[in-house]
Scaffold this active site. Structure first.
Site, short mmCIF file in Angstrom:
data_model
loop_
_atom_site.label_atom_id
_atom_site.label_comp_id
_atom_site.label_asym_id
_atom_site.label_seq_id
_atom_site.Cartn_x
_atom_site.Cartn_y
_atom_site.Cartn_z
N GLN A 200 -0.55 -42.10 25.63
CA GLN A 200 -0.88 -41.28 26.82
C GLN A 200 -1.56 -40.16 26.40
O GLN A 200 -0.96 -39.03 25.95
CB GLN A 200 0.61 -40.97 27.24
CG GLN A 200 1.41 -41.92 27.84
CD GLN A 200 0.88 -42.70 28.81
OE1 GLN A 200 0.68 -42.26 29.92
NE2 GLN A 200 0.85 -44.09 28.93
N ARG A 220 2.68 -36.13 30.83
CA ARG A 220 1.22 -36.07 30.77
C ARG A 220 0.61 -37.34 31.25
O ARG A 220 1.19 -38.36 31.47
CB ARG A 220 0.96 -35.85 29.23
CG ARG A 220 1.31 -36.96 28.26
CD ARG A 220 1.34 -36.82 26.80
NE ARG A 220 -0.04 -35.97 26.23
CZ ARG A 220 -0.23 -34.69 25.94
NH1 ARG A 220 1.09 -33.86 26.17
NH2 ARG A 220 -1.30 -34.20 25.54
N ALA A 241 6.15 -38.39 37.31
CA ALA A 241 5.58 -39.25 36.35
C ALA A 241 3.91 -39.11 35.96
O ALA A 241 3.62 -38.05 36.42
CB ALA A 241 5.84 -40.56 36.95
N HIS A 242 3.60 -39.65 35.15
CA HIS A 242 2.17 -39.49 34.72
C HIS A 242 0.99 -39.71 35.80
O HIS A 242 1.36 -40.72 36.61
CB HIS A 242 1.46 -40.45 33.43
CG HIS A 242 2.07 -41.84 33.41
ND1 HIS A 242 1.77 -42.86 32.39
CD2 HIS A 242 2.89 -42.69 34.66
CE1 HIS A 242 2.17 -43.88 33.07
NE2 HIS A 242 2.73 -44.03 33.90
N ASN A 243 0.27 -38.91 35.88
CA ASN A 243 -0.90 -38.84 36.73
C ASN A 243 -0.55 -38.67 38.11
O ASN A 243 -1.33 -38.88 39.10
CB ASN A 243 -1.54 -40.18 36.60
CG ASN A 243 -2.45 -40.67 35.33
OD1 ASN A 243 -1.83 -40.88 34.29
ND2 ASN A 243 -3.62 -40.07 35.17
#
Lengths: 349, 349, 349
Positions: A200, A220, A241-243
């Site tokens: 990540q 991230r 969560a990511h993105n």
């Protein structure tokens, strides 16, 4: 710290009735007011307490008519409710202003930079290439990773961890033990049943005027950035969560979770323990009721409820039937017998 | 840190088209690529960006046919998607390799031991009789309790707390502010309405290759061990109660909770905000949908949904009717009238 | 630490059969007992292990009849289950007793005070005007804010953050990374779509004998106090919002959330992942099932289930029908056809 009636009245553009030198050291609710506190009356429900409160100062609307004389010093203002909020802020800012300078031991990399008037608490860590703006407050036990950027006037409370390369804007507040920029949850299944970590390497970007509660986690991005828009307010124990991307002025209550790559619009309001599936797109001004779980995209201005979430009105109508499902079921099977008898008697006619 | 095309191509067994000395310092998505980044094309949906990206290097499949020349240096590989994952890992490992040695002040008990090449961050605590393997990274503000054992190559990020006697395997990653080995939630009700604490004297045993997200809590066993099997991946804000056992390669998304003494099989996949009642037994390869709550044992290979959870297909069929319950209910009561009329007219015949 | 059979028997008022000098260093479950452990037999299901266990000491009820001689030293007690709990506590208290004195570096404000026999762990922070009672244990990385008050015998584990002005009673335990007194989630919507922070100037008051799990968050009141009554037990990852009040001896399992200003009665039991809407009043001895969401006030002694929560019995009856909704629906539409035929044939008669 202490404030007198004169200072408060000046701050609120108010008028004093009584002793201008009366001193208070804390705000209070009118029904709990003790000597040395300042309270207010806005809701008529609390009117009776006005005549018994032990508070030293009370804020009243200019047009409020007293039934009989009262003990506290009165400050008349246009709006007592807004007035007390200003007084609360006055006490708060006085308290925050006390935190300044660098406490030791703390770790501040020689390759990190900070602006004017920052507070670096004892046992805090600011890693290399990190850049802090002016008036930033870093409380004890905060960890600021390599190359993190923090804007002006931002407050990071004790125990917050911000991983490398993340960006926090101006005028933000992050409460204790929240984690910004831990790895997103990404693994590639392997033929042998194991999972292989997908690195990540993105970051988290938090825009200006964002407040984040305690023990909230914002991961991230795998690549690129997880984005929290300006003016967003996040409560405690939230998972981003990511993105994920969250539009400006969206407000999210405690224990809600937003799965990977979901795009959330502006000015949404999500109640507590809500959930949003990954990769969804949610419009602007969408509301989600508590405990509800979104499993499809939602257009602007919708109010969603239930799991899987439906439009709130429709869900409520279904739930109203659900409450009495046994009766409905009984009715059906009672009717079934009658219909069978009718059919039988018809057949024998 | 910087990598040039030659290094990356060598790492990926790829072929360079263009300038082998091109230097990049970060990966990027093709639609966001800037100078100094490396991107890739795998999904045809993103093909158009290939001709406009500002990235300095792009990974392409060997058999990919360009429509026209492009600006970035190209590295041809067998599989561009797998290739970028390797590049991400290359950047990550470079970043992690920078952390080494012991930063001061930190607390490392003279009765604790560590292997070669460990990193002990500033303000970290490693208590007495703790044993760290080789290449272990202990970030700032980590607390390692008495007699804790940590295997080789394991990374413990800032703010993680590991209580006494717990065991963490090799090649594990634990993200910030997670808590391993706090007391399980066990109390004996007393005649006077109070609860008496049942001492929690067991520990937590985490096997190899486990990754644990941020702010996740895994409680120690009352007696014996709470066990997390090898290859298990836990997301953020997850609750694992005392005496739970999780089989290898099971993956659990954020905010899920597993109550005391539940036994979870291997290779399960639980989505976010799921819940599992205490003392249940869950088979291998079981999937649980997000927000779903398991209240009974589940055999191997089942897919569960809803609360209380049912087999997913069955739940979906019920929910499809639920969505239109008001119509169903109206139909029933409309029919009821007709049937009553039919019965009445029959009676009067 | 080690205990011999004689010490344990004296502590339990028990009778030894076998070697009184047998030494143990940990408790164990009978099926997992190894040399140097003490186990017990209470549940007949485990009887078979009595004859194979490797444990060095076993606790048996006085009236238990052995089928054949066994290897471990026996301690006969009135109640083996209660006996093992006492032994667990004996081991625990020995372990806790080891923590004492002030480890350095730690920060203890010259304007803070502490009683006798306190433990202040390395890198802990005790801010100005804080007051600790006797026998208080403050583990490493704990942050105690300005003017916080902590009662006698209370244990605060590593990484707990307690904001200014909060109060914790006697004999409390707070587990790692919990946050007490962060700002409540209060914002006033502005005409331009932004939200303005409402200062949170109250505190949190935690009464005596309270245990709080890991990563749990209890927000400070806007004004006045968020109150946790005596004997309350909170599990991990729980959210308690501003101005909530929880009555004494109420027990709340992990990941439950209680929204702002809710008033919870005494001796309630809430299972995991439950939720309670803001401003509700919940009576005494109310139980809420796991994952259930309360959206209305609840009277004393009710058992609630589902979302929105209904009385448990009623919800179960509705859910029993829900499980077979497709069959019910099919029945309705099958009948509809028959009724239409009956009506049609009636019309043509």
């Amino acid at each position: 710290m202490q404030l007198n009636a004169e200072t408060i009245a000046a701050h609120l553009n108010g008028t004093i009735e009584g002793d201008a030198s009366t001193v208070v050291s804390a705000p209070a609710r009118i029904e709990q007011g003790k000597t040395g506190t300042v309270c207010f009356l806005a809701n008529p429900k609390y009117e009776k307490y006005l005549y018994t409160t032990q508070a030293s100062i009370v804020l009243l609307n200019r047009d409020y008519n007293l039934q009989s004389p009262i003990t506290p010093t009165i400050i008349r203002v246009d709006n007592a409710y807004e007035g007390i909020a200003s007084v609360l802020a006055l006490f708060e800012s006085a308290k925050l202003a006390e935190k300044k300078g660098r406490e030791m031991p703390s770790f501040f990399s020689w390759r990190a930079k900070k602006g004017k008037n920052c507070y670096i608490g004892v046992f805090a860590v600011v890693s290399k290439k990190a850049r802090l703006g002016n008036n930033v407050k870093i409380y004890p036990h905060v960890y600021i990773g390599d190359n993190v950027k923090i804007g002006d006037n931002t407050i990071i409370y004790s125990g917050v961890k911000i991983y490398h390369d993340c960006v926090v804007g101006n005028n933000c507040i992050i409460h204790s033990n929240s984690v910004i920029g831990a790895d997103g949850f990404g693994f590639a299944p392997q033929a042998n049943g194991e999972y292989k970590k997908i690195p990540q390497t993105g970051n988290v970007v938090i825009d200006d005027n964002v407040e984040i509660g305690a023990c909230t986690t914002i991961d991230r991005a795998t690549m690129g950035s997880t984005v929290v828009g300006s003016g967003v307010k996040l409560d405690n124990l939230i998972q981003i969560a990511h993105n994920v991307e969250i539009g400006k002025n969206t407000v999210i209550a405690a224990q809600t979770g937003i799965a990977g790559s979901a795009k959330i619009g502006e000015s949404c309001v999500f109640a507590g323990q809500a959930g949003i599936i990954g990769h969804l797109t949610v419009g602007n001004r969408v509301t989600i009721a508590s405990k509800s779980g979104l499993s499809n995209n939602v257009a602007d201005d919708k109010a969603m409820l239930g799991f899987p979430a439906m439009e709130a009105g429709k869900y409520k109508r279904s739930f109203a039937v659900y409450r009495n499902l046994p009766e409905l079921s009984n009715e059906v099977y009672r009717m079934k017998k009658i219909v069978e008898q009718l059919t039988a008697s018809k057949d024998t006619e």
